[in-house]
Design an enzyme around this catalytic site. Structure first.
Site, PDB file in Angstrom:
ATOM      1  N   ASP A 108      -2.444  -7.935  -5.411  1.00 17.88           N
ATOM      2  CA  ASP A 108      -2.982  -6.814  -4.654  1.00 17.88           C
ATOM      3  C   ASP A 108      -3.703  -5.824  -5.565  1.00 17.88           C
ATOM      4  OD1 ASP A 108      -3.409  -5.386  -2.374  1.00 17.88           O
ATOM      5  OD2 ASP A 108      -1.290  -5.203  -1.845  1.00 17.88           O
ATOM      6  N   LYS A 160     -11.822  -5.794   7.803  1.00 18.35           N
ATOM      7  CA  LYS A 160     -11.723  -6.503   6.532  1.00 18.35           C
ATOM      8  C   LYS A 160     -12.711  -7.649   6.427  1.00 18.35           C
ATOM      9  CE  LYS A 160      -7.841  -9.199   8.277  1.00 18.35           C
ATOM     10  NZ  LYS A 160      -6.632  -9.924   7.935  1.00 18.35           N
ATOM     11  N   GLN A 195       1.533 -10.958  -3.670  1.00 18.29           N
ATOM     12  CA  GLN A 195       0.114 -10.702  -3.471  1.00 18.29           C
ATOM     13  C   GLN A 195      -0.478 -10.188  -4.772  1.00 18.29           C
ATOM     14  OE1 GLN A 195       0.473  -7.882  -0.108  1.00 18.29           O
ATOM     15  NE2 GLN A 195      -0.849  -9.313   0.984  1.00 18.29           N
ATOM     16  N   HIS A 228      -5.440  -1.602  -5.038  1.00 20.41           N
ATOM     17  CA  HIS A 228      -5.949  -0.533  -4.179  1.00 20.41           C
ATOM     18  C   HIS A 228      -6.966   0.265  -4.972  1.00 20.41           C
ATOM     19  CE1 HIS A 228      -1.983  -1.562  -2.429  1.00 20.41           C
ATOM     20  NE2 HIS A 228      -2.753  -1.640  -1.370  1.00 20.41           N
ATOM     21  N   ARG A 272       7.823 -10.947   4.590  1.00 21.24           N
ATOM     22  CA  ARG A 272       7.389 -10.824   5.974  1.00 21.24           C
ATOM     23  C   ARG A 272       8.149 -11.840   6.808  1.00 21.24           C
ATOM     24  NH1 ARG A 272       0.785 -10.321   5.304  1.00 21.24           N
ATOM     25  NH2 ARG A 272       0.869  -8.551   3.869  1.00 21.24           N
ATOM     26  N   HIS A 306      -8.086  -1.937   0.201  1.00 20.32           N
ATOM     27  CA  HIS A 306      -6.987  -2.843  -0.142  1.00 20.32           C
ATOM     28  C   HIS A 306      -7.655  -4.183  -0.396  1.00 20.32           C
ATOM     29  CE1 HIS A 306      -4.099  -0.321   2.425  1.00 20.32           C
ATOM     30  NE2 HIS A 306      -5.291   0.092   2.792  1.00 20.32           N
ATOM     31  N   CYS A 316       0.787  -1.229   0.000  1.00 18.97           N
ATOM     32  CA  CYS A 316       0.000   0.000   0.000  1.00 18.97           C
ATOM     33  C   CYS A 316       0.825   1.288   0.000  1.00 18.97           C
ATOM     34  CB  CYS A 316      -1.047   0.000   1.095  1.00 18.97           C
ATOM     35  SG  CYS A 316      -0.620  -0.899   2.580  1.00 18.97           S
TER      36      CYS A 316
END
Length: 638
Positions: free
Chosen positions: A382, A463, A380, A384, A362, A509, A333
């Site tokens: 991902d 979420k 990911q 946004h 991570r 997200h 993000c």
RNA sequence: GCUGUUGUAGCUCAGUAGGCAGAGCACAUCCUUGGUAAGGAUGAGGUCGUGCGUUCGAAUCGCAUCAACAGCUCCA
């Protein structure tokens, strides 16, 4: 007399005080199965409860989830009773029924060994054989506390102290053993015919790593021994589907000691990844997303601004470049937000849907690593979404629908959870409540069944999580949708409204696959390695019978490859039987056997993974069939 | 990270009263050219996860460490 309405709508009369068990007994011939518990006006009850007023009753057998729970919960008590007989010093904590089976958490001085498990199991069988009747009784709180203290069960004392004041507290007793318990239970221990203690592990008291570690004994039980045998077979079958095993056998991916949590993808595994990405791009393009790519390493200062330094530092990797501190991104993000801020954005440009196949690192705890499902470096899928507040409901629904559509392509069933404000949240509670309500409204409007997972949201927003199931029933969070009012604030993001003034956008997200790694792991187990043709690393194996047909087979293979199929030729000087066996073990969708007959006729003998032997057909017909199959699984969505 | 278990050839695994390291599959070479799930022979391949210790001698015993597995915690 009490009027009882049964499930089939029939009404029967019983004398007040008749127990459910007596009623069930009278009906037992009709039911033909052993009853575990009953639902009285929708409430789960023991069969020993007396009928006192008119009610609707459903008798529940072991086949039903509620029946299983009661059955297995009784097993927990038998387990505890056996442990107390063998290890009187052991202190009992809690012992519930779970999805499949039961456990009991016990505080003992020395951890149990396999031999202890065997001893406990034998003792449990003795208790079952004695067929001890199970009695229920209730006590006022003070007396319940006194009883727990007298029994020298400190954990039970704590549990009773946590119960609300004023209520009667129920206990269950079988033989010499009494346990604090809300029930329900079976009438006696005799029904627990086939018990097996599965394993012994550590577990924290109250699930908190700061607390003492207890010994957790897991077990499973069934009314019949055949059911236990079937269960054991099922578990073994599931282990055969383990993606770590299949990943090696099918030469897809693996993880080595040299990189714990950092998976390798081999050529065939890369085919899977690439196909998934291609599919993903096509779907996202249709859904109005753009794609970007942001750096893996960014200045540490950015992570202070985003809040990750405060809230997520433990999971991050850091590095130094020219005496400046940098971090490997654990999330995409902040990079995405920098990209948003490169322009002054008008309300006319919103919503902006910006996707990124983002590689994140991570530092997960070593004990949490698990094949591809839980790794330390993953991609990911991902995205946004930046929007004006009015656009929130439509954008949430758009994401939910996209996730549902994509999961359906693979035939996945999934579970949905709404995760709410965690303890380490940033921002204002009112904003959080608003965000949680928006998410819940969307789920309700789509009539999606969900459970609430309190306190499990991200530190910047609540979420909706989408969980997929692996081969042995463990669920893994894949898709996620997070509604975030905090990052726009922290990064001072703005758009210019119709009034010419600056306004704060809201962001979502979200991921669909969750991570490419985890999704591929789940996919491998879901299909047991037999991926649908459009995903199969090798779609066609051409098998010449002897060396004489090699040249023809190789040119046919090239023809198929040129047509866009993933075809390989097994040109080894091996017997056809072996080549077929190996292609079968590799779960290749189609085998084309080439002998002299085929060369003469211009046909191929087709053997399909799913349909068996299809006989001879012209090459063109096979190509058309394959093309159609691939298209039907995937391109029809366009 | 915590509790428990495990670590021998690329893979699956044998191998203790501590005494020269084994099998099957895979791999290489040769023979075999076979019509729908394993043709045959020969060969190569391991300082037994790593380090330290006990011992005349350690795959085997002890300690440490790394990794894996199961569960807990955490999470995409």
């Amino acid at each position: 007399m009490v009027k009882v309405t049964l499930m089939d709508g029939s009404v029967r009369e019983y004398a007040a005080g008749t127990t459910l068990f007596e009623a069930a007994k009278a009906l037992s011939q009709k039911l033909g199965r052993e009853v575990c518990v009953a639902l009285v006006d929708g409430e789960i009850c023991d069969l020993r409860m007396p009928l006192e007023k008119d009610c609707a009753v459903e008798f529940v057998t072991f086949d039903q989830p509620v029946g299983k729970k009661a059955f297995w919960h009784t097993c927990s008590h038998v387990l505890a009773q056996a442990v107390k007989r063998l290890y009187p010093q052991a202190k009992l904590t809690i012992g519930p029924a779970i999805e499949s089976g039961f456990y009991y958490d016990i505080d003992v001085e020395t951890p149990f060994m396999q031999e202890d498990l065997d001893k406990i199991e034998t003792e449990m069988q003795r208790i079952v054989k004695d067929n001890e009747p199970i009695e229920r009784f209730t006590l006022p709180r003070a007396e319940a506390l006194a009883l727990a203290k007298k029994m020298e069960e400190p954990y039970k004392v704590i549990l009773i102290e946590e119960l609300p004041e004023g209520e009667e507290i129920s206990f269950y007793k079988q033989g010499e053993f009494t346990d604090l318990c809300a029930g329900p239970h079976l009438m006696s221990t005799g029904a627990l015919k086939a018990i097996k203690l599965i394993q012994i592990t550590g577990a924290y008291w109250k699930g908190d790593a700061a607390n003492k570690m207890l010994q957790r004994v897991y077990g499973i039980a069934f009314p019949k021994t055949e059911q236990l045998d079937d269960y054991i077979k099922l578990i073994e079958e599931a282990k055969r589907r383990d993606h770590r095993k299949l990943g090696r056998e099918l030469d897809l991916y693996d993880i080595y000691d040299e990189g714990p949590g950092f998976p390798f993808f081999f050529p065939k595994g890369m085919v899977l990844r690439t196909e998934l990405e291609t599919f993903w791009r096509a779907e996202h393009k249709k859904a109005g997303y753009d794609e970007i790519r942001t750096p893996l390493i960014l200045n540490e200062e950015l992570w202070h601004r985003s809040g990750h330094w405060d809230k997520y530092k433990e999971n991050m990797y850091f590095t130094k470049i020219d005496d400046e501190n940098y971090a490997l991104k654990p999330m995409n993000c902040p990079g995405g937000i920098l990209a948003y801020k490169r322009h002054i954005v008008s309300y006319r440009d919103l919503p902006q849907r910006v996707a990124e196949m983002g590689v994140v690192h991570r530092h997960e705890l070593s004990g949490a690593l698990h094949g591809l499902m839980r790794v330390r470096c993953f991609t990911q899928d991902d995205a946004h979404i930046y929007m004006v507040p009015e656009q929130i409901p439509a954008e949430i629904l758009g994401v939910i629908d996209l996730i549902d559509k994509i999961y359906q392509v693979f035939g996945f069933k999934y579970r949905v959870e709404l995760s709410t404000r965690p303890a380490n949240f940033i921002g204002e509670i009112e904003t959080w409540n608003l965000a949680e309500r928006k998410l819940e409204d969307a789920l309700i409007s789509r009539k999606i069944a969900y459970t609430i997972n309190p306190g499990d949201g991200a530190f910047y927003g609540p979420k909706i999580d989408f969980h997929l199931v692996d081969s042995i029933g463990r669920t893994w969070q894949c898709g996620t949708l997070q509604l975030d009012f905090q990052m726009p604030e922290r990064f001072d993001m703005v758009y210019i409204g119709a009034d010419g003034e600056k306004h704060r956008p809201v962001m979502i997200h979200r991921t669909v696959f969750g991570s490419m790694e985890r999704f591929i792991g789940i996919l491998t187990e879901h299909f047991a390695g037999a991926f649908p043709t459009w995903l199969s690393p090798v779609q066609v194996m051409v098998i010449p019978i002897t060396d004489k047909q090699h040249d023809y087979a190789l040119s046919l293979t090239k023809e198929l490859s040129d047509a866009g199929f993933r075809a390989e030729c097994d040109a080894r000087s091996e017997k056809m039987g072996l080549k077929i066996r190996e292609a079968q073990l590799q779960k290749i969708p189609y085998m084309l056997v080439i002998g002299d007959k085929e060369i003469e006729s211009g046909c191929v003998s087709v053997r399909s993974r799913s349909e068996g032997d299809l006989g001879a057909m012209p090459v063109a017909d096979f190509s058309a069939k394959l093309k159609k199959e691939i298209a039907s699984k995937y391109f029809e969505l366009k």
